[in-house]
Design an enzyme around this catalytic site. Sequence first.
Site, PDB file in Angstrom:
ATOM      1  N   ASN A 168       6.020   5.034  -0.772  1.00  0.00           N
ATOM      2  CA  ASN A 168       5.801   5.983   0.327  1.00  0.00           C
ATOM      3  C   ASN A 168       7.093   6.628   0.838  1.00  0.00           C
ATOM      4  O   ASN A 168       7.072   7.747   1.338  1.00  0.00           O
ATOM      5  CB  ASN A 168       5.024   5.330   1.471  1.00  0.00           C
TER       6      ASN A 168
ATOM      7  N   GLY B 229       6.586  -3.530   0.927  1.00  0.00           N
ATOM      8  CA  GLY B 229       5.284  -3.244   0.317  1.00  0.00           C
ATOM      9  C   GLY B 229       4.192  -3.964   1.078  1.00  0.00           C
ATOM     10  O   GLY B 229       4.293  -4.163   2.294  1.00  0.00           O
ATOM     11  N   SER B 230       3.168  -4.376   0.363  1.00  0.00           N
ATOM     12  CA  SER B 230       1.999  -4.978   1.026  1.00  0.00           C
ATOM     13  C   SER B 230       2.241  -6.448   1.352  1.00  0.00           C
ATOM     14  O   SER B 230       3.051  -7.131   0.709  1.00  0.00           O
ATOM     15  CB  SER B 230       0.790  -4.855   0.104  1.00  0.00           C
TER      16      SER B 230
ATOM     17  N   GLY C  31       3.981  -9.442  -0.797  1.00  0.00           N
ATOM     18  CA  GLY C  31       5.119 -10.062  -0.101  1.00  0.00           C
ATOM     19  C   GLY C  31       4.998 -11.569  -0.038  1.00  0.00           C
ATOM     20  O   GLY C  31       5.966 -12.299  -0.272  1.00  0.00           O
TER      21      GLY C  31
ATOM     22  N   GLU D   4       9.596  -6.465   4.205  1.00  0.00           N
ATOM     23  CA  GLU D   4       8.991  -5.517   5.160  1.00  0.00           C
ATOM     24  C   GLU D   4       7.590  -5.237   4.642  1.00  0.00           C
ATOM     25  O   GLU D   4       7.441  -4.796   3.501  1.00  0.00           O
ATOM     26  CB  GLU D   4       9.786  -4.205   5.225  1.00  0.00           C
TER      27      GLU D   4
ATOM     28  N   CYS E 216       4.630   3.042   7.056  1.00  0.00           N
ATOM     29  CA  CYS E 216       4.477   1.725   7.693  1.00  0.00           C
ATOM     30  C   CYS E 216       4.582   1.862   9.205  1.00  0.00           C
ATOM     31  O   CYS E 216       4.212   0.952   9.934  1.00  0.00           O
ATOM     32  CB  CYS E 216       5.506   0.746   7.147  1.00  0.00           C
TER      33      CYS E 216
ATOM     34  N   GLU F  78      -4.285  -2.753   7.610  1.00  0.00           N
ATOM     35  CA  GLU F  78      -3.475  -1.576   7.314  1.00  0.00           C
ATOM     36  C   GLU F  78      -4.222  -0.718   6.290  1.00  0.00           C
ATOM     37  O   GLU F  78      -4.612  -1.202   5.238  1.00  0.00           O
ATOM     38  CB  GLU F  78      -2.118  -1.972   6.739  1.00  0.00           C
TER      39      GLU F  78
ATOM     40  N   GLU G 101      16.667  -4.906   8.647  1.00  0.00           N
ATOM     41  CA  GLU G 101      17.309  -3.937   7.762  1.00  0.00           C
ATOM     42  C   GLU G 101      18.062  -2.908   8.609  1.00  0.00           C
ATOM     43  O   GLU G 101      17.807  -2.754   9.788  1.00  0.00           O
ATOM     44  CB  GLU G 101      16.257  -3.214   6.913  1.00  0.00           C
TER      45      GLU G 101
HETATM   46  P1  NDP Z   1       2.585  -3.233  -3.310  1.00  0.00           P
HETATM   47  O1  NDP Z   1       2.979  -4.343  -2.403  1.00  0.00           O
HETATM   48  O2  NDP Z   1       1.555  -3.488  -4.334  1.00  0.00           O
HETATM   49  O3  NDP Z   1       3.889  -2.685  -4.084  1.00  0.00           O
HETATM   50  C1  NDP Z   1       5.187  -2.614  -3.522  1.00  0.00           C
HETATM   51  C2  NDP Z   1       6.201  -2.876  -4.628  1.00  0.00           C
HETATM   52  O4  NDP Z   1       6.000  -4.185  -5.161  1.00  0.00           O
HETATM   53  C3  NDP Z   1       6.036  -1.923  -5.829  1.00  0.00           C
HETATM   54  O5  NDP Z   1       7.291  -1.692  -6.421  1.00  0.00           O
HETATM   55  C4  NDP Z   1       5.163  -2.750  -6.762  1.00  0.00           C
HETATM   56  O6  NDP Z   1       5.231  -2.351  -8.094  1.00  0.00           O
HETATM   57  C5  NDP Z   1       5.741  -4.130  -6.566  1.00  0.00           C
HETATM   58  N1  NDP Z   1       4.838  -5.214  -6.925  1.00  0.00           N
HETATM   59  C6  NDP Z   1       3.482  -5.201  -6.989  1.00  0.00           C
HETATM   60  N2  NDP Z   1       3.018  -6.426  -7.356  1.00  0.00           N
HETATM   61  C7  NDP Z   1       4.104  -7.224  -7.526  1.00  0.00           C
HETATM   62  C8  NDP Z   1       4.286  -8.595  -7.892  1.00  0.00           C
HETATM   63  N3  NDP Z   1       3.249  -9.390  -8.146  1.00  0.00           N
HETATM   64  N4  NDP Z   1       5.543  -9.071  -7.964  1.00  0.00           N
HETATM   65  C9  NDP Z   1       6.604  -8.305  -7.697  1.00  0.00           C
HETATM   66  N5  NDP Z   1       6.498  -6.991  -7.350  1.00  0.00           N
HETATM   67  C10 NDP Z   1       5.266  -6.462  -7.243  1.00  0.00           C
HETATM   68  O7  NDP Z   1       2.185  -2.029  -2.463  1.00  0.00           O
HETATM   69  P2  NDP Z   1       1.552  -0.670  -2.999  1.00  0.00           P
HETATM   70  O8  NDP Z   1       2.659   0.242  -3.250  1.00  0.00           O
HETATM   71  O9  NDP Z   1       0.582  -0.858  -4.123  1.00  0.00           O
HETATM   72  O10 NDP Z   1       0.728  -0.274  -1.740  1.00  0.00           O
HETATM   73  C11 NDP Z   1      -0.397  -1.071  -1.391  1.00  0.00           C
HETATM   74  C12 NDP Z   1      -0.439  -1.220   0.103  1.00  0.00           C
HETATM   75  O11 NDP Z   1       0.755  -1.866   0.569  1.00  0.00           O
HETATM   76  C13 NDP Z   1      -0.459   0.079   0.852  1.00  0.00           C
HETATM   77  O12 NDP Z   1      -1.714   0.643   0.877  1.00  0.00           O
HETATM   78  C14 NDP Z   1       0.053  -0.376   2.175  1.00  0.00           C
HETATM   79  O13 NDP Z   1      -0.972  -0.970   2.903  1.00  0.00           O
HETATM   80  C15 NDP Z   1       1.091  -1.412   1.844  1.00  0.00           C
HETATM   81  N6  NDP Z   1       2.456  -0.862   1.840  1.00  0.00           N
HETATM   82  C16 NDP Z   1       3.237  -1.030   2.930  1.00  0.00           C
HETATM   83  C17 NDP Z   1       4.485  -0.468   2.978  1.00  0.00           C
HETATM   84  C18 NDP Z   1       5.334  -0.614   4.153  1.00  0.00           C
HETATM   85  O14 NDP Z   1       6.372   0.057   4.236  1.00  0.00           O
HETATM   86  N7  NDP Z   1       4.983  -1.451   5.103  1.00  0.00           N
HETATM   87  C19 NDP Z   1       5.019   0.311   1.874  1.00  0.00           C
HETATM   88  C20 NDP Z   1       4.133   0.416   0.754  1.00  0.00           C
HETATM   89  C21 NDP Z   1       2.918  -0.180   0.755  1.00  0.00           C
HETATM   90  P3  NDP Z   1       4.112  -1.335  -8.701  1.00  0.00           P
HETATM   91  O15 NDP Z   1       4.302  -0.062  -8.000  1.00  0.00           O
HETATM   92  O16 NDP Z   1       4.471  -1.292 -10.127  1.00  0.00           O
HETATM   93  O17 NDP Z   1       2.781  -1.968  -8.416  1.00  0.00           O
END
Ligand code: NDP
Length: 482
Positions: A149, A225-226, A230, A247, A281, A380, A459
């Site tokens: 994002n 990420g999610s 996390g 985060e 986020c 979320e 951060e």
């Molecule tokens: P994810 O948590 O799936 O992905 C975030 C990062 O982690 C990406 O680089 C992803 O790679 C990687 N990842 C995914 N699975 C694994 C794993 N098992 N081990 C290590 N790394 C991994 O989030 P998404 O981007 O798919 O978004 C899904 C939801 O997460 C959103 O709809 C939102 O709710 C939340 N989100 C929150 C954010 C925030 O700033 N708070 C930011 C982004 C997402 P890949 O892209 O290859 O799957």
Amino acid sequence: MLNGQNFIAGEWRDGADWVEDVNPSDVTDIVGRFAQARPSDIHDAVAAAQSAQREWAAAGLEARAAVLDAVGRELMARSKELGELLSREEGKTLPEGVGEVYRAGQFFTYFAAEALRNLGGSADSVRAGVDVVIEREPLGVVAIISPWNFPIATASWKIAPALAFGNAVVWKPASVTPASAWALAEIISRQAIPKGLFNLVMGSGSTIGRELAANADIQGLSFTGSGAVGSGIAALAAARFVKLQLEMGSKNPFVVMDDSDLDRAVDLAVNGAFGGTGQKCTASSRLIVHRPVHDAFVEKFLAKTKALKVGHALEAGVQMGPVVSAEQLAANLDYVALGKSERAELATGGEALDLAHKGHYMAPAVFLNGRSRMRINQEEMFAPITCVIQADDLEEAILLANDTPYGLTAGIATRSLARATKFRHASRSGCVMVNLATAGTDYHVPFGGVRGSSYGPREQGRSAAEFYTQVKTSYIHAGAPE
Ligand code: NDP
């Protein structure tokens, strides 16, 4: 078309496979194809990073500052060009894309200066003849896993401090936004850095991301990420005592009181809920409105929401781009259906839009008469969907604002210093905004949340040193001179 390779051990490498990067504003437009790393690439990247890190830490402060400064200045100078690339692959509007790249540059120039300010301390010892020196040292190799994002800004606020404080980096960006990641890596690859200091490994999270998080030779792991991913990463890191920074999700409330400047409050709510297509986020996904101004607020808020121009991210005048992918659009539409089934009132939007370009468009959605415990007000959604909840007074507004498992940002619109102060103190969130949107933060001060939103040190700003360095306390007994 861009053919982006991985950058491993100082060299550009093909991968096991290639994936196409599709423009969410126009799915017939392929931005490029990008190499997908093999698990063995992670091993190679971390091994190269280990020896490069020692060289980098010894290179001296000015050498590090100069590299970061050059990266930052190039990002700022090319913000128009790279912002267009970012908007093309992620779907945020062009001004948002350009602004993000410029901000990314500011992270690098800020941390260029911070590299020079990594000051330690000294203390008197409780023992006679002993001096105490306290220093901050690099962790070693830091793994960075970033989301789509803010594909350049989030990565930059992690990579810049990691390098500034003498660490090596292995970065796995999100799979849906590889072009922005590749562009940033290309700039860093041209700097005077030891071979292997900085590595880009693109590939799926569940394979390459997991392989990186499980690597035995990383000393720090920073993830955005999610929450679900996390917590899996946290378990892997904890098993090997790897320093961790997460985060994750949020459910940010924006409270509108009866004494607020209502037109300003409406603008802040529209900006907070639908900026970046709601995929932030820090998005205002809950609007908690004081009952005396509820009807007037809703009337103005709906009018502004309905007037938002949704369209191709690169088109002039567009105020909201598409959502990032077909999967995200499907998940958003499911949340709209869920909101209706929970008996919130859908006042506008929430449907997929069929526009001139074939993309992942939806109309911004507003639910009214929400209840706090509805799933649409607890989970979320990461979508252009928000829900209005009524509150009788400030006390109730505070209870509602705090009533989720998350705590990243929280905002209030009021002219009363007393109300704002009470809200600020009572808010269970990491960032509080008074008469400002829940989204939008500075780069020189701490950023992060509490409860389910964040884990580990903050951060950005000077706080970044808490994660990207470790403290060494030395005790020195010099003895008497001969
Ligand atoms: P994810 O948590 O799936 O992905 C975030 C990062 O982690 C990406 O680089 C992803 O790679 C990687 N990842 C995914 N699975 C694994 C794993 N098992 N081990 C290590 N790394 C991994 O989030 P998404 O981007 O798919 O978004 C899904 C939801 O997460 C959103 O709809 C939102 O709710 C939340 N989100 C929150 C954010 C925030 O700033 N708070 C930011 C982004 C997402 P890949 O892209 O290859 O799957």
